[in-house]
Design an enzyme around this catalytic site. Structure first.
Site, PDB file in Angstrom:
ATOM      1  N   CYS A 131       0.854  -1.187   0.000  1.00 32.66           N
ATOM      2  CA  CYS A 131       0.000   0.000   0.000  1.00 32.66           C
ATOM      3  C   CYS A 131       0.886   1.231   0.000  1.00 32.66           C
ATOM      4  O   CYS A 131       1.595   1.496   0.986  1.00 32.66           O
ATOM      5  CB  CYS A 131      -0.924   0.011   1.221  1.00 32.66           C
ATOM      6  SG  CYS A 131      -2.016   1.456   1.271  1.00 32.66           S
ATOM      7  N   HIS A 144      -6.991  -1.666   1.654  1.00 33.77           N
ATOM      8  CA  HIS A 144      -7.059  -0.241   1.983  1.00 33.77           C
ATOM      9  C   HIS A 144      -8.469   0.273   1.741  1.00 33.77           C
ATOM     10  O   HIS A 144      -9.036   0.073   0.665  1.00 33.77           O
ATOM     11  CB  HIS A 144      -6.065   0.554   1.134  1.00 33.77           C
ATOM     12  CG  HIS A 144      -5.991   2.003   1.516  1.00 33.77           C
ATOM     13  ND1 HIS A 144      -5.119   2.477   2.475  1.00 33.77           N
ATOM     14  CD2 HIS A 144      -6.690   3.082   1.073  1.00 33.77           C
ATOM     15  CE1 HIS A 144      -5.282   3.785   2.602  1.00 33.77           C
ATOM     16  NE2 HIS A 144      -6.228   4.181   1.754  1.00 33.77           N
ATOM     17  N   CYS A 145      -9.048   0.933   2.742  1.00 33.16           N
ATOM     18  CA  CYS A 145     -10.374   1.531   2.616  1.00 33.16           C
ATOM     19  C   CYS A 145     -10.214   3.008   2.286  1.00 33.16           C
ATOM     20  O   CYS A 145      -9.643   3.765   3.088  1.00 33.16           O
ATOM     21  CB  CYS A 145     -11.175   1.353   3.907  1.00 33.16           C
ATOM     22  SG  CYS A 145     -12.798   2.161   3.858  1.00 33.16           S
ATOM     23  N   CYS A 148     -12.215   5.246   4.972  1.00 31.14           N
ATOM     24  CA  CYS A 148     -11.550   5.373   6.274  1.00 31.14           C
ATOM     25  C   CYS A 148     -10.110   5.853   6.146  1.00 31.14           C
ATOM     26  O   CYS A 148      -9.493   6.229   7.146  1.00 31.14           O
ATOM     27  CB  CYS A 148     -11.578   4.036   7.009  1.00 31.14           C
ATOM     28  SG  CYS A 148     -13.236   3.426   7.392  1.00 31.14           S
ATOM     29  N   HIS A 158     -16.969  -1.522   3.456  1.00 33.24           N
ATOM     30  CA  HIS A 158     -17.296  -0.333   4.247  1.00 33.24           C
ATOM     31  C   HIS A 158     -18.805  -0.164   4.222  1.00 33.24           C
ATOM     32  O   HIS A 158     -19.415  -0.049   3.160  1.00 33.24           O
ATOM     33  CB  HIS A 158     -16.615   0.916   3.690  1.00 33.24           C
ATOM     34  CG  HIS A 158     -16.837   2.128   4.547  1.00 33.24           C
ATOM     35  ND1 HIS A 158     -15.970   2.481   5.564  1.00 33.24           N
ATOM     36  CD2 HIS A 158     -17.837   3.052   4.561  1.00 33.24           C
ATOM     37  CE1 HIS A 158     -16.424   3.572   6.161  1.00 33.24           C
ATOM     38  NE2 HIS A 158     -17.552   3.937   5.570  1.00 33.24           N
ATOM     39  N   CYS A 159     -19.413  -0.143   5.401  1.00 31.66           N
ATOM     40  CA  CYS A 159     -20.874  -0.099   5.503  1.00 31.66           C
ATOM     41  C   CYS A 159     -21.339   1.301   5.909  1.00 31.66           C
ATOM     42  O   CYS A 159     -21.033   1.756   7.022  1.00 31.66           O
ATOM     43  CB  CYS A 159     -21.367  -1.128   6.524  1.00 31.66           C
ATOM     44  SG  CYS A 159     -23.168  -1.150   6.701  1.00 31.66           S
ATOM     45  N   CYS A 165     -15.911   0.631   8.843  1.00 36.26           N
ATOM     46  CA  CYS A 165     -15.364  -0.442   8.022  1.00 36.26           C
ATOM     47  C   CYS A 165     -15.604  -1.764   8.742  1.00 36.26           C
ATOM     48  O   CYS A 165     -15.326  -1.892   9.938  1.00 36.26           O
ATOM     49  CB  CYS A 165     -13.866  -0.222   7.809  1.00 36.26           C
ATOM     50  SG  CYS A 165     -13.398  -0.257   6.084  1.00 36.26           S
TER      51      CYS A 165
END
Length: 337
Positions: A131, A144-145, A148, A158-159, A165
């Protein structure tokens, strides 16, 4: 001057984004609060005439309501777990990596680091998963989000409805939340239905409670249908020991793509989420085995994968200074976000 305006605008947009991200959660909270009022006061205390029926309805309702709200709270406020420092480039290595202009030297730096870590998954091209935003080599199942702005261990998705997350640290709570949500809607629908029919036939006087009772059944059925589909899908994922991301994109190992790479069998797959102690399966407390950095794999035998040989290593390990066994690594490195 222009740069200052850009920074201020960027900061303002981030602040607005953070505030707006709580809107879906606020909507759910308002719906739940209204459903509580409609069921407890308008149905049980006003519409239901039998004292025994009132008591039974209220006791069962509050028992389900407690677990429903408890799991929702845990899903929202359990922070996503990030990779420990073993997977991050040190400050010195980070400076060297960023200042190095030769790509082949950068690759070699990351290859040397990956050899000391228990990473067995690769990118689609067979490269080490790195990353470039967090400056770390991703552990298996870590992603990786972008919402976030961090790498999340065993990321599922992710919700927006929990503004969080969903990953290793809270996937159990999220699954429990879905289960208790389905039960909550089903219980409301089944207990309200008979009074819905009575209001519909005119057997009960048309009072203020009529609207709440009729609309309560409609909302419960609507949410039940959508939630039972989502819950069923995640039950299927758990039975296969997959995340949502892995269901859409087959994980690649050092030996190549393997869609069932983490499938250990039905019972062990369930234990990978809920733990081996069944008394904790229905309670929203942390019981998932392991530390989120390493996972037993079907594609490796016990001699290659110490996690399969010794299940004691599945227990939570919060010591960031733990020495990890050396794992094989490809000679190619490719950044992945």
């Amino acid at each position: 001057m222009r740069r200052g305006w850009k920074m201020a605008l960027s900061g303002g947009l981030r602040c607005c984004r953070r505030v707006l991200s709580w809107v879906p959660v606020l909507v759910i909270v308002l719906v739940v609060l209204w459903s509580y009022y409609a069921y407890v006061f308008e149905l049980c205390l006003v519409t239901v005439l039998s004292p025994a029926e009132k008591v039974i309805y209220l006791i069962l309702y509050h028992a389900i309501f407690v677990f429903f709200t408890w799991t929702y709270w845990k899903s929202i406020f359990t922070l996503p777990q990030q990779p420990n420092q073993k997977f991050h480039l040190s400050y010195t290595d980070k400076e060297r990596y960023e200042n190095e202009e030769r790509p082949e030297v950068q690759k070699q730096m990351l290859v040397d680091m990956a050899k000391k870590l228990p990473v067995y998954t690769r990118t689609g091209s067979g490269a080490v998963r790195f990353c470039d935003r967090c400056h770390l080599i991703k552990p298996d199942r870590c992603h990786h989000c972008s919402v976030c702005a961090m790498c999340v261990l065993k990321m599922d998705h992710h919700c927006p409805w929990v503004n969080n997350c969903i990953g290793f640290s809270n996937y159990k709570f999220f699954l429990q939340f879905l289960a208790y949500s389905v039960l909550y809607c089903l219980y409301i629908a089944t207990t309200v239905f008979s009074y819905f029919i009575k209001y519909w036939r005119g057997e009960l006087p048309s009072v203020r409670s009529k609207f709440h009772v009729l609309f309560l059944l409609f909302v419960a059925c609507m949410f039940f249908v959508s939630l039972v589909i989502l819950f069923g899908y995640h039950c299927w994922l758990v039975s296969r020991n997959k995340t949502t991301l892995e269901a859409f994109c087959t994980p690649v190992f050092t030996s190549g793509p393997e869609k069932n790479g983490f499938n250990l069998g039905f019972i062990k797959n369930i234990q990978q989420v809920f733990g081996d102690k069944k008394k904790f399966w229905l309670i929203p407390i942390g019981s998932s085995p392991g530390d989120g950095h390493s996972f037993p794999m079907r594609s490796m035998n016990e001699s290659q994968n110490p996690l399969l040989a010794n299940e004691e290593t599945w227990e939570d390990n919060e010591d960031d200074n733990q020495d990890y066994p050396e794992g094989s690594s490809s000679l190619a490195v490719e950044t992945e976000t």
